[in-house]
Design an enzyme around this catalytic site. Structure first.
Site, PDB file in Angstrom:
ATOM      1  N   GLU A 447       0.816  -1.213   0.000  1.00  0.00           N
ATOM      2  CA  GLU A 447       0.000   0.000   0.000  1.00  0.00           C
ATOM      3  C   GLU A 447       0.853   1.268   0.000  1.00  0.00           C
ATOM      4  O   GLU A 447       0.596   2.214   0.735  1.00  0.00           O
ATOM      5  CB  GLU A 447      -0.931   0.012   1.213  1.00  0.00           C
ATOM      6  CG  GLU A 447      -1.908  -1.147   1.219  1.00  0.00           C
ATOM      7  CD  GLU A 447      -2.939  -1.071   2.328  1.00  0.00           C
ATOM      8  OE1 GLU A 447      -2.638  -0.486   3.380  1.00  0.00           O
ATOM      9  OE2 GLU A 447      -4.048  -1.594   2.116  1.00  0.00           O
ATOM     10  N   ASP A 528      -8.701  -8.534   3.327  1.00  0.00           N
ATOM     11  CA  ASP A 528      -8.528  -7.492   4.342  1.00  0.00           C
ATOM     12  C   ASP A 528      -9.692  -7.442   5.330  1.00  0.00           C
ATOM     13  O   ASP A 528     -10.560  -6.586   5.213  1.00  0.00           O
ATOM     14  CB  ASP A 528      -8.421  -6.140   3.612  1.00  0.00           C
ATOM     15  CG  ASP A 528      -7.811  -5.075   4.489  1.00  0.00           C
ATOM     16  OD1 ASP A 528      -7.374  -5.396   5.592  1.00  0.00           O
ATOM     17  OD2 ASP A 528      -7.765  -3.912   4.051  1.00  0.00           O
ATOM     18  N   GLU A 556     -13.040  -2.323  11.562  1.00  0.00           N
ATOM     19  CA  GLU A 556     -12.869  -1.436  10.407  1.00  0.00           C
ATOM     20  C   GLU A 556     -13.915  -1.658   9.314  1.00  0.00           C
ATOM     21  O   GLU A 556     -14.526  -0.710   8.831  1.00  0.00           O
ATOM     22  CB  GLU A 556     -11.466  -1.639   9.830  1.00  0.00           C
ATOM     23  CG  GLU A 556     -11.207  -0.825   8.580  1.00  0.00           C
ATOM     24  CD  GLU A 556      -9.825  -1.093   7.998  1.00  0.00           C
ATOM     25  OE1 GLU A 556      -9.013  -1.748   8.651  1.00  0.00           O
ATOM     26  OE2 GLU A 556      -9.574  -0.625   6.873  1.00  0.00           O
TER      27      GLU A 556
HETATM   28  O1  GCW Z   1      -7.165  -2.426   5.452  1.00  0.00           O
HETATM   29  C1  GCW Z   1      -6.103  -1.628   5.414  1.00  0.00           C
HETATM   30  C2  GCW Z   1      -6.487  -0.464   6.237  1.00  0.00           C
HETATM   31  C3  GCW Z   1      -5.325   0.441   6.471  1.00  0.00           C
HETATM   32  C4  GCW Z   1      -4.240  -0.393   7.153  1.00  0.00           C
HETATM   33  C5  GCW Z   1      -3.893  -1.555   6.255  1.00  0.00           C
HETATM   34  C6  GCW Z   1      -2.901  -2.483   6.924  1.00  0.00           C
HETATM   35  C7  GCW Z   1      -2.616   0.380   8.704  1.00  0.00           C
HETATM   36  O2  GCW Z   1      -7.522   0.220   5.591  1.00  0.00           O
HETATM   37  O3  GCW Z   1      -5.760   1.494   7.268  1.00  0.00           O
HETATM   38  O4  GCW Z   1      -3.124   0.399   7.412  1.00  0.00           O
HETATM   39  O5  GCW Z   1      -5.042  -2.303   5.986  1.00  0.00           O
HETATM   40  O6  GCW Z   1      -3.344  -3.436   7.540  1.00  0.00           O
HETATM   41  O7  GCW Z   1      -1.726  -2.243   6.838  1.00  0.00           O
END
Ligand code: GCW
Length: 988
Positions: A447, A528, A556
């Site tokens: 990311e 995720d 989340e």
């Molecule tokens: O799902 C994503 C989240 C991010 C997070 C990332 C991760 C900390 O939206 O906010 O970043 O995963 O787990 O690294």
């Protein structure tokens, strides 16, 4: 009598300045607008950017979508739009006191605007908002006892969570079976054994009014006091009692033994931490009324039982103080530094120790390199000092590019000599301050975060860089498997592209390449933290390398604590899944506890993200997830229902009704949420480009984030088969691969995860996919409607403060589940053109669309995405200084009805709405949710902000004039979607 479902009348009056509002304990002390999935967008997108109110959502969505891809075009758009730029809230250390928050809209001086055009030019008003304050916990046990005797429930703010030690029902009768003396085998201040002794003293006093006195002899030389609780390590006990022979069960690191014989209690840990765990365990049992004799030994199944906090050093930015945190600001950091007052960090450590957690990674995995500055390292050492008495070690997230960003090197190549030296130096400096530091957590090449792939090095090269630096200090390097490239996944051109494949692909061939002190931390599913995912195939690929499972306590994608979703049943299902590696039993739980592959390092990581709110997570009921996480990390064989019952007894009470209701709600919550969000394995279907909260199925596709559904007019689902799709099914061991490869053996709840099918595909249940969608969304939201009612049956059995707090959220959830239901169903109805066999979708016979009412000072607004509004339209006031009126003549037969109003509570103002029947006020409410719910704040009129308020049992006469008066505030134009006149008992 009129009864306002959302809040009692007193509360409503309080909001209007007509009465005294009750104090809320969950003040949102900041408002930030989040977007994006990762962190690379920081500083660039939605963060605190304030859109004018009825801004075209399509445009915004476009802008945000583009931001995700880092488009300069977006920035240009934003600059040209001359929008008000930020919401700035004053930052103060400490959040629990009553305080005034101010929204500053900096572009224009305060003043009214009059037209939509001027709104779009960014003229704005100024609003002062006073948050509700927080009640401190009632600390004296005397007070508790008095209230308990009087049979009253005392107001509580949640700070002590399950460690309240509130008096047990028949304390007096049980006292005789309890110890009166205390022998602490280590009285050194700050030692976990000393903490255990303090906790026993406090606990037995609170629970039973027993005052433990230091027993004579202090356990030395066989002079064993009677009726005493002895606490220490096995070695300390043997040392103090060389002639005493007792049978001791086998204990491993952190394990403990408890022996209770009348008032004689022995709590011995394999180490000091174990002794503390034993003390907490003993207190938990007696708090639940268990004072009988027993002897037990308990050992953790995995050595690593960590918590990850995604705390940022600075407030503001894309994700504010805690990324994906819904319980307020960081308990560790403040204004780029470590908080001076670390009281809450200590209280957090206490809670975590009581559920067997042994380390906390204090900073975000999207790490800030500036934390390496010496004064910040000193601050980290202060946190470690606060943790140490609880046996909690500090873990630290690293930014892979720190050698360049912080160390001024020209490279961060993991094989470069200067980089290796840089990290050794950093590590030595940290350990000089924190000799017992647990180790590092590393998110790399993911990311947008820097990592070894930048230099064409492997993930093992990256992990080993840190592992080697840590070796002389006995630290471990936890390396996250969450590695994927969100920029180059192309949905349109590549049928085989699949984010779910990334982890296995990146770790391929590396299993024997890691240093022994590397632990690979794997999210439970390949994408995720979705509401339903198969387990990550990577668990079956690492045999020589230790693996830890990453679970997410902070919800989340699962309602952000504004929805109750008890997650232990989901985790349990994942832990119990058998991957059948080499055709042998291979439960995930056995892999992450090291049993299956004989790995020494193994364990659990829970992304928790508590904040300064006294509820910790932003909601009392959400704390069962934290409790359950600790319990499952200790032993995966623990039963989610039993864990919940234990948690309820400790957190609320042992009253059978309380136990039943909380179980009924909690155990129904995950299936319900799955039903009304995303089912058949299609993922949560929340808005993945913005706050990951409300419905927006369309946001999944058409971008490179790879959370695709590939939904078109006729078909839906990801083809992950080997024969025709992305090949992801083939990443599993053969037996499991075969199960998923074949559509007939794939369980329905993962069908669309693995297969791309027509909406008319018939499931094992006999329903078509599309009809399943419709039905599931109706069923799920119907279950959510039962939650407030169930909870209301506990009135008087729960202290008023927590009762109201929970009720508010359950009522909100019930309303928002309808938003989910209708959004998702209408989205797929629109896509597929296939009608609901039961005729519900698109037909809402009790509704009056706001846009069809007579409007004065209100105008029609096209909502985007369209499915976030009933009939695709809402109404907004024509200016931010004048009221809007929407009225209609009631056509229903006279009688009693529930009046439901769907509106949008944006986080850019606090509009007021008033509902009248023939000029008689039915109710009045305010759009101030952003100060009450911790969920990601949104400035838009969409599925994140759509909200329902219901007034129950209202007398409605045919021909009466039903009227809503909306008073805008700030940039929020009192948006209204529809009204429903519902016969009693009907919810639609
Ligand atoms: O799902 C994503 C989240 C991010 C997070 C990332 C991760 C900390 O939206 O906010 O970043 O995963 O787990 O690294």
């Amino acid at each position: 009598m009129l009864r306002r479902c959302r809040q009692p009348l007193a509360w409503v009056l309080g909001q209007c300045g007509l009465g005294r509002p009750p104090r809320a304990n969950n003040v949102a002390d900041e408002i930030r607008f989040e977007s994006g999935t990762g962190s690379e967008h920081a500083g660039m997108h939605g963060a605190a950017i304030l859109w004018p109110k009825p801004l075209d959502r399509a445009w915004c969505g476009f802008a945000h979508g583009r931001e995700k891809f880092g488009s300069a075009h977006t920035n240009a758009l934003m600059a040209n739009a001359a929008l008000p730029s930020r919401v700035t809230l004053p930052r103060q250390e400490g959040t629990e006191s009553e305080k005034r928050l101010e929204k500053r809209l900096p572009l224009d001086p305060p003043g009214p605007y009059s037209t939509l055009a001027s709104i779009l030019k960014g003229r704005s008003g100024r609003a002062n908002i006073v948050t509700r304050s927080v009640r401190q916990p009632m600390s004296t046990m005397k007070g508790l006892l008095l209230l308990a005797i009087a049979g009253l429930a005392v107001a509580e703010d949640g700070l002590n969570a399950w460690l309240r030690y509130s008096p047990v029902a028949n304390a007096q009768a049980l006292r005789g079976r309890l110890p009166t003396g205390l022998v602490a085998l280590n009285t050194t201040q700050g030692s976990p054994v000393n903490t255990a002794a303090k906790e026993l003293t406090q606990g037995l006093n609170g629970l039973f009014g027993v005052r433990l006195s230091a027993a004579k002899g202090d356990g030395k030389g066989g002079d064993r006091p009677r009726n005493a609780v002895t606490v220490g390590t096995v070695a300390q006990f043997v040392n103090a009692n060389p002639t005493v022979r007792i049978a001791l069960p086998e204990l491993i690191e952190d394990g403990f033994h408890i022996n209770v014989s009348g008032g004689n209690v022995r709590i011995l840990g394999q180490n000091e931490r174990g002794a503390l765990y034993g003390a907490f365990h003993y207190l938990s049992l007696v708090a639940q009324g268990n004072v009988s004799d027993f002897s037990l030994a308990s050992n953790p199944e995995a050595p690593v039982r960590w918590v990850n906090q995604w705390d940022n050093t600075q407030d503001g930015g894309t994700h504010g103080s805690v990324e994906r945190g819904y319980g307020g600001k960081s308990v560790f950091f403040w204004e780029g530094r470590i908080r001076e007052d670390l009281t809450r960090a200590g209280q957090y450590a206490r809670l975590l120790a009581s559920i067997g957690i042994n380390a906390v990674v204090v900073n975000n995995v999207n790490a800030n390199a500036t934390l390496l500055a010496p004064e910040l390292m000193d601050g980290l050492a202060r946190i470690a000092n606060v943790f140490r008495p609880y046996g909690i070690q500090l873990g630290f997230s690293l930014n892979f590019a720190a050698p360049q960003m912080y160390g001024n090197l020209s490279t961060f190549d993991p094989l470069d000599k200067s980089v290796i030296e840089f990290w050794q130096n950093v590590t030595d400096n940290l350990y000089a301050r924190i000799p017992d530091m647990a180790g590092y957590l590393v998110k790399a090449s993911s990311e947008g975060q820097p990592g070894p792939l930048t230099y064409n090095r492997t993930l093992a090269d990256g992990a080993n860089l840190f592992a080697r630096a840590l070796q002389k200090h006995n630290g471990i390097c936890v390396f996250r498997a969450f590695v994927y490239d969100h920029r180059n996944l192309n949905q349109t051109l590549d049928w085989k592209a699949d984010r779910a494949n990334a982890a296995v692909n990146f770790f391929e061939g590396l299993d024997d390449k890691f240093e022994p002190n590397v632990l690979v931390q794997i999210k439970y599913g390949p994408i995720d933290f979705q509401v339903r995912e198969p387990v990550s195939p990577l668990f079956s690929h690492l045999r020589k390398t230790g693996a830890a499972i990453e679970l997410q306590v902070t919800q989340e994608y699962l309602g952000q604590q504004a929805h109750v979703v008890y997650l232990a049943p989901m985790w349990k299902e994942i832990l119990d899944f058998d991957l059948r590696v080499d055709a042998k039993p291979s439960r995930v739980a056995d892999i992450v506890t090291g049993k299956r592959f004989n790995t020494t390092l193994s364990g659990y990581a829970g992304v928790v993200n508590v904040g300064m709110n006294t509820t910790w997570l932003g909601s009392h009921l959400a704390m069962s997830n934290l409790y359950a996480y600790g319990k499952l990390a200790w032993s995966a064989s623990a039963d989610p229902a039993a864990i919940l019952s234990e948690w309820t007894k400790l957190t609320f009470s042992s009253d059978p009704d309380v136990l039943r209701v909380i179980a009924d709600i909690s155990l129904a919550s995950w299936p319900a949420y799955e039903n009304y969000s995303g089912n058949l394995g299609i993922q949560t279907l929340c808005d993945i480009l913005l706050g990951h909260y409300g419905p927006n199925p369309g946001s999944q596709d058409g971008n490179p984030w790879g959370q695709w559904t590939r939904a078109d007019a006729d078909t839906i689902g990801m083809d992950r088969t080997v024969k025709n799709g992305t090949g992801n099914a083939g990443q599993y061991p053969p037996e499991v691969a075969a199960l998923y490869e074949n559509i007939d053996t794939t369980p329905d709840n993962l069908l669309l995860w693995f297969h791309h099918v027509p909406y008319t595909h018939v499931l094992k249940s006999g329903k078509t996919v599309i009809q399943h969608f419709y039905d599931a969304h109706y069923n799920g939201s119907a279950v959510a409607q039962t939650f407030p009612k169930l909870w209301e049956s506990l009135k008087g059995k729960i202290d008023p403060e927590r009762y109201e707090h929970v009720l508010y959220r359950l009522v909100y959830q019930a309303g928002h589940s309808l938003v989910w239901r209708d959004s998702v169903n209408n989205f797929y109805f629109n896509k597929s053109g296939i009608a609901d066999a039961q005729g519900r979708v698109g037909n809402y016979k009790y509704r009056i669309e706001a846009e069809s009412m007579k409007l004065e000072g209100y105008q029609v607004y096209d909502v985007r995405p369209f499915e976030a509004a009933s009939g695709a339209k809402a109404i907004v006031t024509t200016s931010n200084s004048t009221q809007g009126i929407a009225s209609t003549v009631v056509g229903v037969e006279s009688g009693k009805y529930d009046l439901a109003v769907n509106y949008y509570d944006q986080a850019i103002g606090n509009s007021t709405w008033e509902l009248f029947l023939d000029e008689k006020l039915v109710g009045k409410w305010k759009g101030d949710q952003e100060y009450i719910l911790g969920k990601a704040a949104s400035p838009y009129i969409d599925g994140q902000t759509a909200t329902r308020v219901t007034f129950k049992g209202v007398r409605v006469d045919k021909g009466a004039v039903l009227k809503v008066v909306g008073t805008p505030d700030g940039l929020e134009p009192a948006p209204l979607d529809y009204l429903s006149i519902l016969p009693e008992g009907v919810v639609d």
